[in-house]
Design a protein around this motif. Structure first.
Motif, PDB file in Angstrom:
ATOM      1  N   MET A 164       0.820  -1.202   0.000  1.00  0.00           N
ATOM      2  CA  MET A 164       0.000   0.000   0.000  1.00  0.00           C
ATOM      3  C   MET A 164       0.861   1.262   0.000  1.00  0.00           C
ATOM      4  O   MET A 164       0.390   2.315  -0.406  1.00  0.00           O
ATOM      5  N   ASP A 165       2.100   1.137   0.462  1.00  0.00           N
ATOM      6  CA  ASP A 165       2.970   2.297   0.470  1.00  0.00           C
ATOM      7  C   ASP A 165       3.269   2.770  -0.948  1.00  0.00           C
ATOM      8  O   ASP A 165       3.309   3.975  -1.209  1.00  0.00           O
ATOM      9  N   ILE A 166       3.451   1.830  -1.868  1.00  0.00           N
ATOM     10  CA  ILE A 166       3.687   2.200  -3.264  1.00  0.00           C
ATOM     11  C   ILE A 166       2.433   2.847  -3.848  1.00  0.00           C
ATOM     12  O   ILE A 166       2.523   3.805  -4.618  1.00  0.00           O
ATOM     13  N   ALA A 167       1.272   2.349  -3.485  1.00  0.00           N
ATOM     14  CA  ALA A 167       0.017   2.884  -4.015  1.00  0.00           C
ATOM     15  C   ALA A 167      -0.240   4.306  -3.538  1.00  0.00           C
ATOM     16  O   ALA A 167      -0.833   5.109  -4.262  1.00  0.00           O
ATOM     17  N   GLN A 168       0.206   4.629  -2.331  1.00  0.00           N
ATOM     18  CA  GLN A 168      -0.060   5.945  -1.767  1.00  0.00           C
ATOM     19  C   GLN A 168       1.049   6.952  -2.050  1.00  0.00           C
ATOM     20  O   GLN A 168       0.975   8.098  -1.617  1.00  0.00           O
ATOM     21  N   THR A 169       2.060   6.561  -2.802  1.00  0.00           N
ATOM     22  CA  THR A 169       3.160   7.465  -3.128  1.00  0.00           C
ATOM     23  C   THR A 169       2.694   8.724  -3.856  1.00  0.00           C
ATOM     24  O   THR A 169       3.153   9.821  -3.521  1.00  0.00           O
ATOM     25  N   PRO A 170       1.790   8.652  -4.847  1.00  0.00           N
ATOM     26  CA  PRO A 170       1.353   9.889  -5.508  1.00  0.00           C
ATOM     27  C   PRO A 170       0.620  10.853  -4.569  1.00  0.00           C
ATOM     28  O   PRO A 170       0.651  12.063  -4.790  1.00  0.00           O
ATOM     29  N   ALA A 171      -0.018  10.344  -3.540  1.00  0.00           N
ATOM     30  CA  ALA A 171      -0.754  11.207  -2.617  1.00  0.00           C
ATOM     31  C   ALA A 171       0.185  12.128  -1.852  1.00  0.00           C
ATOM     32  O   ALA A 171      -0.206  13.221  -1.439  1.00  0.00           O
ATOM     33  N   LYS A 172       1.431  11.704  -1.675  1.00  0.00           N
ATOM     34  CA  LYS A 172       2.397  12.524  -0.949  1.00  0.00           C
ATOM     35  C   LYS A 172       2.774  13.770  -1.738  1.00  0.00           C
ATOM     36  O   LYS A 172       3.164  14.780  -1.162  1.00  0.00           O
ATOM     37  N   ALA A 173       2.683  13.716  -3.044  1.00  0.00           N
ATOM     38  CA  ALA A 173       3.054  14.853  -3.885  1.00  0.00           C
ATOM     39  C   ALA A 173       1.847  15.656  -4.355  1.00  0.00           C
ATOM     40  O   ALA A 173       2.012  16.637  -5.080  1.00  0.00           O
ATOM     41  N   LEU A 174       0.659  15.257  -3.967  1.00  0.00           N
ATOM     42  CA  LEU A 174      -0.563  15.909  -4.448  1.00  0.00           C
ATOM     43  C   LEU A 174      -0.644  17.366  -4.001  1.00  0.00           C
ATOM     44  O   LEU A 174      -0.920  18.254  -4.808  1.00  0.00           O
ATOM     45  N   ALA A 175      -0.382  17.629  -2.735  1.00  0.00           N
ATOM     46  CA  ALA A 175      -0.465  18.999  -2.229  1.00  0.00           C
ATOM     47  C   ALA A 175       0.601  19.891  -2.859  1.00  0.00           C
ATOM     48  O   ALA A 175       0.332  21.047  -3.207  1.00  0.00           O
ATOM     49  N   MET A 176       1.784  19.361  -3.042  1.00  0.00           N
ATOM     50  CA  MET A 176       2.859  20.155  -3.648  1.00  0.00           C
ATOM     51  C   MET A 176       2.545  20.503  -5.101  1.00  0.00           C
ATOM     52  O   MET A 176       2.780  21.630  -5.537  1.00  0.00           O
ATOM     53  N   GLN A 177       2.012  19.550  -5.832  1.00  0.00           N
ATOM     54  CA  GLN A 177       1.659  19.814  -7.229  1.00  0.00           C
ATOM     55  C   GLN A 177       0.532  20.846  -7.312  1.00  0.00           C
ATOM     56  O   GLN A 177       0.570  21.735  -8.158  1.00  0.00           O
ATOM     57  N   GLY A 178      -0.463  20.728  -6.443  1.00  0.00           N
ATOM     58  CA  GLY A 178      -1.544  21.713  -6.421  1.00  0.00           C
ATOM     59  C   GLY A 178      -1.042  23.101  -6.072  1.00  0.00           C
ATOM     60  O   GLY A 178      -1.465  24.102  -6.664  1.00  0.00           O
ATOM     61  N   PHE A 179      -0.112  23.192  -5.124  1.00  0.00           N
ATOM     62  CA  PHE A 179       0.462  24.479  -4.738  1.00  0.00           C
ATOM     63  C   PHE A 179       1.264  25.081  -5.891  1.00  0.00           C
ATOM     64  O   PHE A 179       1.184  26.282  -6.155  1.00  0.00           O
ATOM     65  N   MET A 180       2.016  24.249  -6.595  1.00  0.00           N
ATOM     66  CA  MET A 180       2.795  24.745  -7.734  1.00  0.00           C
ATOM     67  C   MET A 180       1.881  25.270  -8.838  1.00  0.00           C
ATOM     68  O   MET A 180       2.163  26.306  -9.452  1.00  0.00           O
TER      69      MET A 180
END
Length: 114
Positions: free
Chosen positions: A1-17
């Motif tokens: 599940m850690d691999i599956a949730q990897t994109p969620a870690k960058a979601l806020a940063m991408q939205g902020f950018m």
């Protein structure tokens, strides 16, 4: 599940950018949107490669793969929304006006000699 949730870690940063690039078309906003679309498309194309090292045949990887695909689709949706807000996607009827057939206008004819 850690691999599956990897994109969620960058979601806020991408939205902020995407928020910080603004609503005007510039090279920075095009690069941010382009990289977002490119990275999410590459991640969607390489789902099985991403989960190869944990696939041993004993556990089902369907749910983690679905979560991974869904999160990358969110990234893709964010990129497409930003493209639409920048005016880069044809989304109104005016964008397709060049495809309408042009009307043939007839010259006016009068019976009165000039």
């Amino acid at each position: 599940m850690d691999i599956a949730q990897t994109p969620a870690k960058a979601l806020a940063m991408q939205g902020f950018m995407m928020y910080m690039t603004g609503s005007s078309v510039s090279i920075i906003s095009i690069m941010v949107v382009g990289m977002s679309l490119l990275n999410s498309a590459q991640a969607l194309a390489a789902v099985n490669q991403r989960f190869e090292r944990v696939a041993d045949g004993h556990i089902s990887l369907i749910l983690p793969k679905l979560i991974y695909v869904a999160l990358n689709c969110v990234f893709l949706g964010m990129g497409l929304y930003k493209c639409s807000s920048l005016g880069l996607l044809p989304s109104t009827a005016v964008d397709f006006i060049s495809r309408l057939p042009s009307k043939a206008y007839r010259a006016e004819v009068s019976s009165v000699p000039v």
